[in-house]
Structure formats: structure tokens, C-alpha cells
Scaffold this motif. Sequence first.
Motif, PDB file in Angstrom:
ATOM      1  N   ARG A   1     -22.071 -34.395 -32.244  1.00  0.00           N
ATOM      2  CA  ARG A   1     -22.691 -35.368 -31.356  1.00  0.00           C
ATOM      3  C   ARG A   1     -23.814 -34.787 -30.508  1.00  0.00           C
ATOM      4  NH1 ARG A   1     -17.647 -39.072 -29.164  1.00  0.00           N
ATOM      5  NH2 ARG A   1     -17.113 -39.971 -31.207  1.00  0.00           N
TER       6      ARG A   1
ATOM      7  N   GLN B   1     -26.851 -34.339 -32.761  1.00  0.00           N
ATOM      8  CA  GLN B   1     -27.498 -35.593 -33.107  1.00  0.00           C
ATOM      9  C   GLN B   1     -28.250 -36.147 -31.893  1.00  0.00           C
ATOM     10  OE1 GLN B   1     -27.796 -36.868 -36.058  1.00  0.00           O
ATOM     11  NE2 GLN B   1     -26.551 -35.270 -36.985  1.00  0.00           N
ATOM     12  N   GLY B   2     -27.689 -35.936 -30.684  1.00  0.00           N
ATOM     13  CA  GLY B   2     -28.373 -36.402 -29.491  1.00  0.00           C
ATOM     14  C   GLY B   2     -29.701 -35.705 -29.284  1.00  0.00           C
ATOM     15  N   THR B   3     -29.724 -34.394 -29.508  1.00  0.00           N
ATOM     16  CA  THR B   3     -30.977 -33.666 -29.336  1.00  0.00           C
ATOM     17  C   THR B   3     -31.988 -34.058 -30.396  1.00  0.00           C
ATOM     18  OG1 THR B   3     -30.103 -31.830 -30.663  1.00  0.00           O
ATOM     19  CG2 THR B   3     -29.818 -31.687 -28.270  1.00  0.00           C
ATOM     20  N   ARG B   4     -31.529 -34.436 -31.589  1.00  0.00           N
ATOM     21  CA  ARG B   4     -32.470 -34.852 -32.630  1.00  0.00           C
ATOM     22  C   ARG B   4     -33.099 -36.201 -32.308  1.00  0.00           C
ATOM     23  NH1 ARG B   4     -29.557 -33.072 -38.348  1.00  0.00           N
ATOM     24  NH2 ARG B   4     -29.783 -30.821 -38.028  1.00  0.00           N
ATOM     25  N   CYS B   5     -32.485 -36.979 -31.454  1.00  0.00           N
ATOM     26  CA  CYS B   5     -33.079 -38.252 -31.036  1.00  0.00           C
ATOM     27  C   CYS B   5     -34.166 -38.047 -29.989  1.00  0.00           C
ATOM     28  CB  CYS B   5     -32.002 -39.173 -30.464  1.00  0.00           C
ATOM     29  SG  CYS B   5     -30.793 -39.732 -31.690  1.00  0.00           S
ATOM     30  N   LEU B   6     -34.203 -36.861 -29.373  1.00  0.00           N
ATOM     31  CA  LEU B   6     -35.140 -36.626 -28.287  1.00  0.00           C
ATOM     32  C   LEU B   6     -36.585 -36.697 -28.756  1.00  0.00           C
ATOM     33  CD1 LEU B   6     -35.663 -35.818 -25.348  1.00  0.00           C
ATOM     34  CD2 LEU B   6     -35.420 -33.416 -26.052  1.00  0.00           C
TER      35      LEU B   6
ATOM     36  N   PRO C   1     -38.109 -38.192 -31.587  1.00  0.00           N
ATOM     37  CA  PRO C   1     -38.630 -39.526 -31.898  1.00  0.00           C
ATOM     38  C   PRO C   1     -38.713 -40.430 -30.676  1.00  0.00           C
ATOM     39  CG  PRO C   1     -36.438 -39.220 -32.845  1.00  0.00           C
ATOM     40  CD  PRO C   1     -36.905 -37.883 -32.394  1.00  0.00           C
ATOM     41  N   LEU C   2     -37.772 -40.299 -29.746  1.00  0.00           N
ATOM     42  CA  LEU C   2     -37.830 -41.105 -28.521  1.00  0.00           C
ATOM     43  C   LEU C   2     -39.059 -40.730 -27.700  1.00  0.00           C
ATOM     44  CD1 LEU C   2     -36.566 -43.146 -26.572  1.00  0.00           C
ATOM     45  CD2 LEU C   2     -35.216 -41.244 -25.616  1.00  0.00           C
ATOM     46  N   SER C   3     -39.303 -39.426 -27.565  1.00  0.00           N
ATOM     47  CA  SER C   3     -40.453 -38.961 -26.790  1.00  0.00           C
ATOM     48  C   SER C   3     -41.760 -39.403 -27.438  1.00  0.00           C
ATOM     49  CB  SER C   3     -40.417 -37.429 -26.664  1.00  0.00           C
ATOM     50  OG  SER C   3     -39.227 -36.997 -26.059  1.00  0.00           O
TER      51      SER C   3
ATOM     52  N   SER D   1     -39.579 -30.517 -29.414  1.00  0.00           N
ATOM     53  CA  SER D   1     -39.593 -31.109 -28.078  1.00  0.00           C
ATOM     54  C   SER D   1     -40.181 -30.145 -27.058  1.00  0.00           C
ATOM     55  CB  SER D   1     -38.170 -31.505 -27.663  1.00  0.00           C
ATOM     56  OG  SER D   1     -37.642 -32.469 -28.548  1.00  0.00           O
TER      57      SER D   1
END
Length: 444
Positions: A3, A6-11, A13-15, A146
Motif C-alpha cells: 500500500r 502504491q501510494g507513492t506511485r500515485c504522487l 501522476p497526481l502532481s 517526484s
Amino acid sequence: SQRPRQGTRCLLPLSLGLFQAALLLFFTLFITYDEYLSAPTNSEDVEHAAKQLHSTFPFFQDIQVMLVVGLGLLLAFLPRYGLSALTHNFLLLNVSAQWALVLQGLLHRLHHGKALLGLHSMLSAEFAAVTVLISAEAVLGRTSPSQLLAMALCEVPIYLASEWLIVTRLGVLDVGGTITIHVFACYFGLGVSKALFGNAKPMVHPKETPTPRSDLLALLGTLVLWVFWPSFVAVLCQPGDAQHRAILHTLLALSASAITTVLISILLENDGKLSAGHLQNGSLAGGVAIGAVADMHITPAAALALGSLSSLLCILGFQFLTPLLAKKLALQDRCGIHNLHGLPGILGAMASIVAALVAPGDGSEAARHRQAQWQAAGLVVALGGSLLAGMLVGAALRLPCLAPPPEPLCFEDALYFKLQERAESPPELGSSTEGAPLAMMECM
């Protein structure tokens, strides 16, 4: 454990999504074409726009090839990090250029509440992006996308402020960006590296060793940069004699760098063979050094001498200074930007001081001495200011939320790419999965 990863991998695309959405809104509300492009009122406006396009766009295209293809391939010397190096370089170029367009529009090109967009502003944005691409080379492979994105967002406004102070306020002559781009970017990147990694002793990562294939890709990148470098230096020169001199001086300096690199590399190696790393960097050192004096009234012999001296400094830096700085200061500089951009940049700045004093011109002796003092002041501002700013940014990049890569997965494409060939090809008979790379297991 999946988890958090996966959370860091969302950083990222979100940014990127938030960044592009914010810039899209800003462009919609505040960006318009400059007066020659938006509503040409007479034949003179049309002629001016056409002249600017035909005189500048070929240089601009050359610089695009340098940054996207040449520099991208040059960074592919890491055998298991080539995809990431090329992609991160491409991403940083686009993010930094868009960000620079916004900041430049707000600071310098506002007209009736609108920021004016033209080819010259695009070119200035590319130069701002160059500083980010150079600085990122110091921490290549040991930082996450990031972290690189955050570094770019911080570095671009600092570069614009530094350039304004050096060129506009101090009046430093630096048409090819030796001081404002190369020296600034180098020591900003080294400051980031020092603050980010602290006093950790630099150790050679097992994935850092180049292979003949990766060295060939990097050398191809060097050749692309070498061919197009005169456009980078001459694009901002006044058309005519100054631009002609800049192109000729850059060609001479690059040629001398190439020959001197081969000579010194053979002499330094115990077996008398060439070093691929020397060729990839030393051949370009003359282009870095010549930028500050390219359009000045120097002699062709001076351009040749500057090219030879810069390549000599570059190779000696790789051979002796880099290991010394790593040992004494625990300084990590993966791509050797201190040797290719820092040392030749300082040499070029010192050459501009001498040229300001002795080169023939219309100014008085007092004016020449004053210009030489401004050249020296510009070097001090670029070097000291960038180093301090880089250390502050590097300290911020240590935040855990920026998802730095774990040490076992550094220099590994599999951390960021879905590698189909490796994942789908069946194991050979008699092979064991025990020796599978850790990075591959992490991506499953």
C-alpha cells in the motif's frame, strides 16, 4: 508493504495532473500571442514576424534536438537506467519550459494584463529548462521522478532571478550561457546532491558500470550535441558579424576539444587505450567554455586554445578531482557535471574577464576594466548563489513524501517501467529464479 508503495506511485501522476491543469487555466486567462503574431496591422509587422521566424526557428530546432536526443542519449550510459534517464530528461524539459513560460510572462512580458507569447519567450524558457536538465545529472539514478519534479519547480524561478541579476543588472556578457547556465546549473546540482545525500560516503552501485552498448548510446548523444552546439551558442547573438564570429569560434573550440580529448585520454590510460567516458564529456567542454566569449573580438587561435584547455580540465577533473571530492567532501556527482560544466564554465568566465580587458573595441580603458569587474562579479554570483540555493532545495528534497527510491532499486528501469520482454520471456532451461533482480521482484 504494497500500500505505501502504491501510494507513492500515485504522487507523480497526481502532481503532473495538477500542474498541467493549473497551467492550462493560467494560459487560458493570461497568455496571448505577441503583437506581431496576434494582429499584424501592416506589411512591416508581417515582415518582422516572418524574419524572426526564419532567422530564429532553425536554431531553436537544433537546440530541441540537442536537449531531447543528444542529452537524452548521453544520459543512457547507465545500462539498466537508460529508459528512465531518457524519459525523465524529456519530462523535465517539458515541465521546466512550461513553468518558465508562466514565470517569464508574469515577470517580464505583461502587456495590458496579458503575458505575451512568442518564439523568443519559448527560447528563453528552453534555456531555463537546460539548467534543470544539467543539475539533475548530479543526482541521476538516486532520485525519484517526484523529487526531480520538485527540484525543477524550485530551480526555474531561482535561475530566472539569477539571470536577471547577472545579465540585466550587472551587464555581464555571456551570449552562450557559460556563466548564467552552465556554472549556475552545475553548482546548483552539486548543492542539491550534497544536501540530499549528506555525508554518506559515495559508493559505486553495482548497476552503475556502463556496458559497451550503453557507452555507444552515450557517445552517439555526444556526437549529436557536438554537431548542434554552435546553434545553442549563437542563437541569441545579433545577426551578422557577431553571430558569424560566435559560430566560427564555437566550431573551433569544439574541434580542439575533440582532438585534445583523444590525446589526453590515451596518455592517461595505463594501456594507452581510449576511455569512452572521456570522449563523451571532454569533446563537449570547448562548447561550454566558449559561450562567454563567443561573440567577442577574440582571435581564432584563442578559441582553439580555450577548447583545448577546457577539455584538459574536464578529463583531469574526471581522473583526479572527482575521486578527491568524493573522498574529502563525500560529494556525489554521478554524471560528472563538475567536470563538464563547472570547470570549463569557470575557465570560460575567466577567459571573458581577460577578453574584456584586452580584446579590441570602442570602449575606453576604464570601460574595459569595469566590464571585466562585472564579468568577475557575475561568476561569483552564479557560483555562490546557485550553490547556496541548491543546498536549500536539496534539504527539502529529503522529505519522505517525495518517495526517494530505496537503495537496492537505484539505477533500475524496472522501478518505473513495465518491461515486457523481461516479464514475458520464459526462463531458460536450467535457470533459477533465485538470482532474479530485486527490482523485478519489487515490481510484481
